[in-house]
Design an enzyme around this catalytic site. Structure first.
Site, PDB file in Angstrom:
ATOM      1  N   ASP A  95     -12.174   7.920   1.439  1.00 56.64           N
ATOM      2  CA  ASP A  95     -11.186   7.497   0.433  1.00 56.64           C
ATOM      3  C   ASP A  95     -11.683   6.309  -0.390  1.00 56.64           C
ATOM      4  O   ASP A  95     -10.927   5.379  -0.670  1.00 56.64           O
ATOM      5  CB  ASP A  95      -9.855   7.155   1.108  1.00 56.64           C
ATOM      6  N   GLY A 111       0.822  -1.197   0.000  1.00 57.76           N
ATOM      7  CA  GLY A 111       0.000   0.000   0.000  1.00 57.76           C
ATOM      8  C   GLY A 111       0.856   1.246   0.000  1.00 57.76           C
ATOM      9  O   GLY A 111       2.067   1.201  -0.224  1.00 57.76           O
TER      10      GLY A 111
END
EC number: 2.7.11.1
Length: 599
Positions: free
Chosen positions: A183, A56
């Protein structure tokens, strides 16, 4: 939301050093964890680390399983202790995403599944001498980015609407606990792995989750532009977390999943957040026109309704989740797509308007080859259409015709296939009986329309003896008019004789002989392929003067020319009421009058 304790005010110099030190560690990438390493969580559970399955923005994700088990059905997300996102995400899960709470919400709202992940375990561990924080979660499947790349940056319309409903369910769960996600994007939406898991999408990565505001709207410069710049909301650009912001982010994603490109992406503004913010404000201020620009062929109704609703929400207003879901549910019903079963990410081939009569998926080259074989246009009797023909064309057609046996048109032909040209005629509305088509300059080949499947009767006319006529007239402007009356009789070899009986008294001993085929029905136009056959005896004969003065003068002036005739063809359907000279005329009998004159 948990916050890091501030350093003591007694040591200001140390505060500056500490701040710089913390900043240098912020969002540091984790150390690499060797496969087979065992992590121990706070509850003394042990997890064996498998291969890395993803990296990530600030951490790495590994497949994992409980010690003693072989199935890697869990994942471990690991980040350095100094990183903030995993700390926020872990505490959100611990406070708001317990499995018992999720099941209770599903039962209350009648849901069979909910795309809300939950935490299995958490703890801390040292990796290469550096302390790391980790969480253990169920393992999920592929994210939506994979399918977008496979499909050219778009998803099937029905799948987009199903995803919208599922994400609204997750939003409602989060908002009911006082948090927003902030998000949502394709990379943060994963499919399930268990049996039937492909029917449910899960929203992950809660690193930006925070409490939404319920009071005054106060911009926070420290949080401005948080999120993924393409999709972050207008409120997030100002640093204010709101529920309407989550819905706005979802809307931007839905637009992109349907194949449209967001204006600030098209304008390449992503490197300058303030410009992106202004572009989004302009977009939402006139959302109706903005969507029409993105969807020139028509704005999908649920997208239009949803975005207009979001644009009218106040910053502290609770969204009507049921209303939003109903728009997408209605669209699914119209598309006849059930809101259950595995999500379908295979794009269906788009069918064309099929104007060239080619089936869906037919290549342009194949269509062009077929078009060359179609010779007979659909005729427009209201317009003077001219069909050119050359001597070379006729000679080529005669040679090819000798190799084939002409097909006889019989009144009782049944079970015949309808030609492509017939389909064009049938598809036109009643008010527009014929469509004008321009002739091609390339050599034309014969089309072969089939006989109508319904029987039609034609009047029996006795053959008229042919007498020598004048030499064949070949004028550049000779034309053939087809208008209301015709008598047909068949001859061996696929020939049909057309006798003109428009005038009360038939023209004495005057016949025209053609090789042609007809495709006639009650509700269709007549399609005629005409081929002129040269005869030696006609070249030396004299013509019978049975025409009008105007036509006689036209013939006299054109007799000196040797060019091939240009035909003008006018057709219309017969009303079925013939005159006394043709008592046996059927409503299905085509009506044609043949003339030659100078245009």
């Amino acid at each position: 939301m948990p916050r890091v304790a501030k350093p003591k005010a007694a040591a200001p110099a140390k505060k500056v050093v500490s701040a710089k030190k913390a900043k240098s560690k912020l969002y540091k990438m984790p150390e690499k964890v060797k496969e087979g390493t065992v992590f121990t969580d706070l509850a003394k559970g042990q997890w064996r680390i498998g291969p890395s399955i993803g990296v990530g923005g600030f951490g790495e994700i590994y497949a994992a399983c409980k010690v003693g088990e072989k199935n890697y059905d869990a994942v471990v997300k690991c980040e350095p202790h100094g990183n903030g996102p995993l700390f926020v995400e872990m505490h959100f899960y611990l406070r708001n995403a317990k499995l018992e709470d999720i099941k209770q919400f599903m039962q209350k709202h009648g849901l069979k599944s909910l795309g809300m992940p939950y935490i299995l375990a958490n703890g801390s561990v040292e990796v290469n001498g550096e302390k790391h924080r980790f969480i253990v979660m169920p393992r999920y499947g592929s994210d939506l980015t994979k399918f977008l790349e496979q499909n050219g940056k778009r998803l099937p319309e029905g799948t987009v609407y199903r995803l919208a409903i599922q994400m609204l369910d997750v939003y409602q769960y989060m908002h009911s606990n006082g948090y927003v996600h902030a998000d949502l994007k394709a990379a943060n939406i994963l499919l399930g792995l268990e049996k039937g898991g492909a029917a449910q999408a899960y929203l992950v990565d809660f690193g930006l989750a925070s409490h939404f505001v319920t009071g005054d709207f106060k911009p926070d410069p420290k949080k401005m532009h948080n999120g993924t710049i393409e999709y972050t909301s207008r409120d997030a650009h100002l640093g204010v977390p709101t529920r309407r912001a989550d819905l706005e982010i979802l809307g931007y994603n839905l637009i992109e999943w349907l194949g449209a490109e967001l204006p600030w992406v098209t304008q390449k503004l992503l490197a300058v957040p303030p410009k992106v913010q202004k572009a989004k404000e302009a977009f939402m201020d006139n959302i109706g026109e903005s969507l029409k620009t993105l969807f020139p062929k028509g704005v999908p109704p649920p997208i239009g309704d949803f975005m207009k609703y979001v644009s009218k929400l106040t910053h502290n207003q609770e969204p009507d989740y049921d209303k939003c879901r109903s728009w997408f549910s209605s669209a699914l019903k119209q598309l006849k797509i059930p809101n259950n079963g595995d999500l379908d990410f295979k794009m269906k081939p788009q069918t064309s308007s099929n104007n060239n009569l080619s089936p869906p998926g037919t290549s342009k080259a194949a269509t062009a080859r077929k078009a060359k074989k179609i010779d007979s246009p659909v005729l427009n009797s209201s317009l003077d259409e001219k069909i050119s023909a050359s001597e070379d064309d006729e000679e080529e057609e005669e040679k090819s015709h000798r190799k084939k046996t002409a097909k006889k048109v019989t009144p009782s032909a049944r079970n015949a296939k309808v030609s492509p040209l017939k389909r064009v005629a049938d598809s036109s509305p009643p008010s527009q009986k014929r469509v004008k088509t321009e002739p091609k300059s390339t050599p034309r080949e014969r089309a072969t329309p089939k006989a109508s499947p319904k029987p039609r009767s034609t009047p029996k006319a006795s053959p008229k003896p042919q007498t020598p006529t004048a030499a064949r007239l070949r004028t550049p402007n000779a034309k053939i008019n087809f208008s209301p009356s015709i008598s047909l009789r068949g001859r061996p070899g696929g020939k049909t004789v057309i006798n003109d009986d428009l005038t009360p008294q038939p023209r004495s001993k005057k016949t025209y002989e053609f090789n042609f085929e007809l495709d006639v029905s009650m509700d269709a136009n007549v399609i005629v392929n005409v081929k002129r056959k040269k005869k030696a005896d006609q070249d030396k004969a004299t013509a019978v003067d049975s025409r009008t003065p105007s036509s006689r003068s036209a013939l006299a002036s054109s007799s000196k020319e040797e060019a091939s005739p240009v035909t003008r063809v006018n057709l219309r359907k017969v009303n079925g009421h013939g005159d006394s000279s043709t008592p046996g005329r059927s409503p299905r009998t085509p009506a044609v009058t043949v003339r030659k004159y100078q245009g």
